[in-house]
Design a protein around this motif. Sequence first.
Motif, PDB file in Angstrom:
ATOM      1  N   ILE A 114       7.769   8.470  15.036  1.00 34.16           N
ATOM      2  CA  ILE A 114       6.592   7.991  15.126  1.00 34.16           C
ATOM      3  C   ILE A 114       6.133   6.623  14.431  1.00 34.16           C
ATOM      4  O   ILE A 114       6.603   6.354  13.495  1.00 34.16           O
ATOM      5  CB  ILE A 114       5.516   9.276  14.563  1.00 34.16           C
ATOM      6  N   PRO A 115       5.560   5.611  15.140  1.00 35.18           N
ATOM      7  CA  PRO A 115       5.084   4.520  14.539  1.00 35.18           C
ATOM      8  C   PRO A 115       4.252   4.826  13.416  1.00 35.18           C
ATOM      9  O   PRO A 115       3.035   5.474  13.540  1.00 35.18           O
ATOM     10  CB  PRO A 115       4.290   3.769  15.653  1.00 35.18           C
ATOM     11  N   LEU A 116       4.662   4.362  12.153  1.00 34.62           N
ATOM     12  CA  LEU A 116       3.965   4.554  11.146  1.00 34.62           C
ATOM     13  C   LEU A 116       4.151   3.524  10.009  1.00 34.62           C
ATOM     14  O   LEU A 116       5.416   3.060   9.603  1.00 34.62           O
ATOM     15  CB  LEU A 116       4.329   5.678  10.313  1.00 34.62           C
ATOM     16  N   GLU A 117       3.056   2.848   9.705  1.00 36.21           N
ATOM     17  CA  GLU A 117       3.235   1.286   8.925  1.00 36.21           C
ATOM     18  C   GLU A 117       3.025   1.836   7.324  1.00 36.21           C
ATOM     19  O   GLU A 117       1.762   2.323   7.046  1.00 36.21           O
ATOM     20  CB  GLU A 117       2.342   0.255   9.529  1.00 36.21           C
ATOM     21  N   SER A 118       3.874   1.438   6.513  1.00 33.42           N
ATOM     22  CA  SER A 118       3.447   1.299   5.041  1.00 33.42           C
ATOM     23  C   SER A 118       2.672   0.263   4.545  1.00 33.42           C
ATOM     24  O   SER A 118       3.131  -0.675   4.936  1.00 33.42           O
ATOM     25  CB  SER A 118       4.785   1.478   4.381  1.00 33.42           C
ATOM     26  N   VAL A 119       1.498   0.339   3.927  1.00 31.53           N
ATOM     27  CA  VAL A 119       0.687  -0.811   3.706  1.00 31.53           C
ATOM     28  C   VAL A 119       0.759  -0.825   2.163  1.00 31.53           C
ATOM     29  O   VAL A 119       0.589   0.045   1.324  1.00 31.53           O
ATOM     30  CB  VAL A 119      -0.760  -0.471   3.916  1.00 31.53           C
ATOM     31  N   ARG A 120       1.104  -2.146   1.423  1.00 30.24           N
ATOM     32  CA  ARG A 120       1.296  -2.407   0.283  1.00 30.24           C
ATOM     33  C   ARG A 120       0.098  -2.513  -0.464  1.00 30.24           C
ATOM     34  O   ARG A 120      -1.034  -2.705   0.130  1.00 30.24           O
ATOM     35  CB  ARG A 120       1.938  -3.893   0.028  1.00 30.24           C
ATOM     36  N   ALA A 121      -0.196  -2.150  -1.644  1.00 28.87           N
ATOM     37  CA  ALA A 121      -1.320  -2.148  -2.499  1.00 28.87           C
ATOM     38  C   ALA A 121      -1.983  -3.336  -2.511  1.00 28.87           C
ATOM     39  O   ALA A 121      -3.248  -3.627  -2.450  1.00 28.87           O
ATOM     40  CB  ALA A 121      -1.094  -1.661  -4.006  1.00 28.87           C
ATOM     41  N   ALA A 122      -1.040  -4.585  -2.404  1.00 32.82           N
ATOM     42  CA  ALA A 122      -1.747  -5.818  -2.514  1.00 32.82           C
ATOM     43  C   ALA A 122      -2.489  -6.294  -1.229  1.00 32.82           C
ATOM     44  O   ALA A 122      -3.447  -7.054  -1.191  1.00 32.82           O
ATOM     45  CB  ALA A 122      -0.664  -7.133  -2.527  1.00 32.82           C
ATOM     46  N   ASP A 123      -2.256  -5.332  -0.006  1.00 34.88           N
ATOM     47  CA  ASP A 123      -3.048  -5.484   1.257  1.00 34.88           C
ATOM     48  C   ASP A 123      -4.213  -4.628   1.537  1.00 34.88           C
ATOM     49  O   ASP A 123      -4.760  -4.800   2.550  1.00 34.88           O
ATOM     50  CB  ASP A 123      -2.036  -5.625   2.253  1.00 34.88           C
ATOM     51  N   TRP A 124      -4.290  -3.685   0.637  1.00 40.62           N
ATOM     52  CA  TRP A 124      -5.557  -2.683   0.795  1.00 40.62           C
ATOM     53  C   TRP A 124      -6.716  -3.484   1.114  1.00 40.62           C
ATOM     54  O   TRP A 124      -7.578  -2.883   2.223  1.00 40.62           O
ATOM     55  CB  TRP A 124      -5.430  -1.509  -0.515  1.00 40.62           C
ATOM     56  N   ASP A 126      -7.869  -6.318   2.006  1.00 42.55           N
ATOM     57  CA  ASP A 126      -8.006  -7.004   3.169  1.00 42.55           C
ATOM     58  C   ASP A 126      -7.810  -6.120   4.452  1.00 42.55           C
ATOM     59  O   ASP A 126      -8.737  -6.437   5.132  1.00 42.55           O
ATOM     60  CB  ASP A 126      -6.925  -8.128   3.412  1.00 42.55           C
ATOM     61  N   ARG A 127      -7.003  -4.971   4.418  1.00 40.00           N
ATOM     62  CA  ARG A 127      -6.983  -4.236   5.619  1.00 40.00           C
ATOM     63  C   ARG A 127      -8.086  -3.205   5.888  1.00 40.00           C
ATOM     64  O   ARG A 127      -8.195  -2.891   6.872  1.00 40.00           O
ATOM     65  CB  ARG A 127      -5.369  -3.728   5.501  1.00 40.00           C
ATOM     66  N   PHE A 128      -8.486  -2.746   4.736  1.00 39.23           N
ATOM     67  CA  PHE A 128      -9.317  -1.605   4.479  1.00 39.23           C
ATOM     68  C   PHE A 128     -10.575  -1.933   3.573  1.00 39.23           C
ATOM     69  O   PHE A 128     -10.697  -1.223   2.672  1.00 39.23           O
ATOM     70  CB  PHE A 128      -8.842  -0.257   4.206  1.00 39.23           C
ATOM     71  N   PRO A 129     -11.340  -2.902   3.813  1.00 42.89           N
ATOM     72  CA  PRO A 129     -12.425  -3.581   2.886  1.00 42.89           C
ATOM     73  C   PRO A 129     -13.560  -2.562   2.656  1.00 42.89           C
ATOM     74  O   PRO A 129     -14.049  -2.674   1.762  1.00 42.89           O
ATOM     75  CB  PRO A 129     -12.831  -4.819   3.764  1.00 42.89           C
ATOM     76  N   GLY A 130     -13.686  -1.467   3.697  1.00 44.87           N
ATOM     77  CA  GLY A 130     -14.699  -0.594   3.295  1.00 44.87           C
ATOM     78  C   GLY A 130     -14.405   0.782   2.321  1.00 44.87           C
ATOM     79  O   GLY A 130     -15.226   1.590   2.176  1.00 44.87           O
ATOM     80  N   PHE A 131     -12.991   0.456   1.815  1.00 42.63           N
ATOM     81  CA  PHE A 131     -12.436   1.825   1.096  1.00 42.63           C
ATOM     82  C   PHE A 131     -11.942   1.444  -0.347  1.00 42.63           C
ATOM     83  O   PHE A 131     -11.555   0.221  -0.664  1.00 42.63           O
ATOM     84  CB  PHE A 131     -11.367   2.321   1.810  1.00 42.63           C
ATOM     85  N   ARG A 132     -12.255   2.253  -1.431  1.00 41.73           N
ATOM     86  CA  ARG A 132     -11.904   2.011  -2.676  1.00 41.73           C
ATOM     87  C   ARG A 132     -10.628   2.929  -2.757  1.00 41.73           C
ATOM     88  O   ARG A 132     -10.991   4.188  -3.217  1.00 41.73           O
ATOM     89  CB  ARG A 132     -12.758   2.259  -3.632  1.00 41.73           C
ATOM     90  N   ILE A 133      -9.258   2.314  -2.632  1.00 40.49           N
ATOM     91  CA  ILE A 133      -8.262   3.277  -2.824  1.00 40.49           C
ATOM     92  C   ILE A 133      -7.878   3.377  -4.141  1.00 40.49           C
ATOM     93  O   ILE A 133      -7.476   2.304  -4.971  1.00 40.49           O
ATOM     94  CB  ILE A 133      -7.207   2.888  -1.807  1.00 40.49           C
TER      95      ILE A 133
END
Length: 377
Positions: A114-124, A126-133
Amino acid sequence: MPRPIFDCAVIGLGGVGSAAAYHLARRGVNVLGLEQFTPAHDLGSSHGETRIIRQAYFEHPNYVPLILRAYELFKELEETSGKQLLQQCGLLLAGPPEGETIQGARLAQHLHQIPLESVRAADWEDRFPGFRIPNGFDVVFEPVAGFLHVEETVRTHLDEAQKAGADLRFNIEVINWRKEGDQFVITTEFEEFIAHKLIVTAGAWTSELLNSLNVPLQVRRVVLCWNKVQSDCYNLSQGGSCFFMETALGEFYGFPSLDGQKLKLAEHGGGLDIANPDELIRTKLAGDGDRVAQFIESFMPQLKPQSERQAVCMYTLSPDHHFLVDEHPDITGIYLGAGFSGHGFKFTSVLGEILADLGSEGRTEHPIDFLRLSRFE
């Protein structure tokens, strides 16, 4: 005048029942559908504008072949009807690396490519600006995930079923049924119907119709919330995606903002157990939305914590929170789709196909052994 005898009757025309009637009618089966409420109503489980659809299925990898077929069938239904039902906008999955969400999604990816992309913490940010992860979480993104327009999907299955010849009756409650010889007699508040096969897809009312089934089903009151956005970062038009987060507070999911004003979100696994779906309290109760507000304050800083709108739906939970799809163990010719446990709508197209297989042929080629009742023996 003799009563007509149907090949198959479907009791309950919500998400799964509407799809079963559609697939039966397309095969030329003389099908009767009975629904106690209006078409695409908001009194059960298949309402609330949107439902997430995804392929990296963390609940159990055996669902993946079924969801892949569901995607195909939804696309076919869109082509047949000319309506857009499935919107692919992607899905953010976040949680502790050892948690069920991340581990299960990666297992599904590994077993089924299944297509699934791991997202690095350094990119959170920029990729998901509405979320505090939180630090220490893992984040993956499933690009082929998205959402279904839930009421429109139900209506489309119903409309296309009727076009194919299904006899669908609404605002007619089934009181009981009985088997006489090789036929089922279905008693309603107005008249009786006869069918050779019977499919029960009655959602929260399943236990009332199948009280001889020795598998307990728990009904839960779940609150859906619509909250005001304070930034365009959540907007679908700006690349906003669906999300599912496993946190210490609980599991929460939601959707991009479709109108640029508010977005829908809810707690998965929360809610109040209820004894009788007919006595469900649909008005706001004290505490409704409080846990969602806590989640927003911790994880979604550009969203107002207090809901502008709420709605109530029902989860019908099986003992292990997996679906029940099978023939009745003691009564030949009656089939059930039940216990969808808050994650079933995305499968409605393929569940309809499976139940149509069972209702017309008595068997299916789909891999549903893990959903059969025998697992509780």
